[in-house]
Design a protein around this motif. Sequence first.
Motif, PDB file in Angstrom:
ATOM      1  N   ARG A   9      21.896   0.630   6.170  1.00 29.32           N
ATOM      2  CA  ARG A   9      22.702  -0.510   7.188  1.00 29.32           C
ATOM      3  C   ARG A   9      23.851  -1.073   6.807  1.00 29.32           C
ATOM      4  O   ARG A   9      24.709  -1.401   7.378  1.00 29.32           O
ATOM      5  N   ILE A  10      23.891  -0.826   5.295  1.00 29.10           N
ATOM      6  CA  ILE A  10      25.246  -1.369   4.826  1.00 29.10           C
ATOM      7  C   ILE A  10      25.805  -0.274   3.725  1.00 29.10           C
ATOM      8  O   ILE A  10      25.257   0.163   2.998  1.00 29.10           O
ATOM      9  N   ASP A  30      23.158  -8.501   7.119  1.00 33.63           N
ATOM     10  CA  ASP A  30      21.978  -9.460   7.290  1.00 33.63           C
ATOM     11  C   ASP A  30      21.099  -9.835   6.284  1.00 33.63           C
ATOM     12  O   ASP A  30      21.472  -9.176   5.209  1.00 33.63           O
ATOM     13  N   LEU A  31      20.311 -10.408   6.643  1.00 34.43           N
ATOM     14  CA  LEU A  31      19.263 -10.992   5.528  1.00 34.43           C
ATOM     15  C   LEU A  31      18.810 -10.013   4.815  1.00 34.43           C
ATOM     16  O   LEU A  31      18.735  -9.986   3.403  1.00 34.43           O
ATOM     17  N   GLU A  32      18.451  -9.030   5.329  1.00 34.80           N
ATOM     18  CA  GLU A  32      17.546  -7.809   4.490  1.00 34.80           C
ATOM     19  C   GLU A  32      18.911  -6.758   3.895  1.00 34.80           C
ATOM     20  O   GLU A  32      18.350  -6.198   3.007  1.00 34.80           O
ATOM     21  N   SER A  33      19.953  -6.848   4.186  1.00 33.24           N
ATOM     22  CA  SER A  33      21.018  -6.053   3.704  1.00 33.24           C
ATOM     23  C   SER A  33      21.980  -6.733   2.822  1.00 33.24           C
ATOM     24  O   SER A  33      23.017  -5.786   2.185  1.00 33.24           O
ATOM     25  N   LEU A  37      26.189  -7.127  -1.528  1.00 26.79           N
ATOM     26  CA  LEU A  37      27.308  -7.605  -1.165  1.00 26.79           C
ATOM     27  C   LEU A  37      27.395  -8.873  -2.059  1.00 26.79           C
ATOM     28  O   LEU A  37      28.338  -9.407  -2.810  1.00 26.79           O
ATOM     29  N   ARG A  38      26.346  -9.918  -2.093  1.00 35.53           N
ATOM     30  CA  ARG A  38      26.183 -10.790  -2.669  1.00 35.53           C
ATOM     31  C   ARG A  38      26.642 -10.831  -4.245  1.00 35.53           C
ATOM     32  O   ARG A  38      27.244 -11.542  -4.830  1.00 35.53           O
ATOM     33  N   LEU A  39      25.626  -9.590  -4.980  1.00 32.25           N
ATOM     34  CA  LEU A  39      25.799  -9.295  -6.430  1.00 32.25           C
ATOM     35  C   LEU A  39      27.089  -9.001  -6.513  1.00 32.25           C
ATOM     36  O   LEU A  39      27.821  -9.249  -7.784  1.00 32.25           O
ATOM     37  N   THR A  64      24.082 -14.831   7.148  1.00 33.74           N
ATOM     38  CA  THR A  64      24.139 -14.245   5.753  1.00 33.74           C
ATOM     39  C   THR A  64      25.272 -13.854   5.260  1.00 33.74           C
ATOM     40  O   THR A  64      25.786 -14.287   4.112  1.00 33.74           O
ATOM     41  N   LEU A  65      26.115 -13.142   6.095  1.00 34.59           N
ATOM     42  CA  LEU A  65      27.469 -13.030   5.456  1.00 34.59           C
ATOM     43  C   LEU A  65      28.370 -14.112   5.391  1.00 34.59           C
ATOM     44  O   LEU A  65      29.139 -14.013   4.283  1.00 34.59           O
ATOM     45  N   VAL A  66      28.361 -15.062   6.352  1.00 37.89           N
ATOM     46  CA  VAL A  66      29.066 -15.985   6.230  1.00 37.89           C
ATOM     47  C   VAL A  66      28.496 -16.912   4.894  1.00 37.89           C
ATOM     48  O   VAL A  66      29.426 -17.398   4.115  1.00 37.89           O
TER      49      VAL A  66
END
Length: 155
Positions: A9-10, A30-33, A37-39, A64-66
């Motif tokens: 998905r990402i 989104d929340l699941e993917s 990116l956060r890491l 979640t991206l924001v």
Amino acid sequence: MDSRDTDQRIRLIAHSSPQALTLAVSGEVDLESAEPLRLALAAAARFHGRVCVDLSAVAFADTTLVNALLQARLSLGERLRVAAPSRPVRRLLVLLGVDGVLALDPPGAARRAQPPHRSRVPEPRAPEDDGAEAAPPAADPWEPAGTHNCGPRRN
């Protein structure tokens, strides 16, 4: 260059140079993917140059991206740049009112910076207006006019 697909998905591709680290994101965030990116954004805080997040190929994003971008802004400050957000991402950022908090490229910046044959994502069209001529985008203090703020995109 590092490339990771997560859950199909990402897709996250990292490019680095002495001046900038670019994280090119594509797919759905989104929340699941969003965890990769956060890491990657958390790890980017250790990088001493600017950090650009290229969102031109993100087809869908939720808050979640924001949240990930705002958390990164806390640690990176002015070194964080959001490059060429796709139409759905730009709409989300504007609706939530964070377009003034995050440093965003003006619409069409990625298109001006790369040859047309390399672009895979159509640029968002500007909304219809009353015929008044739009003012040119303000000069970006990070880069000379006409260049992409994250450097060249590699597909």
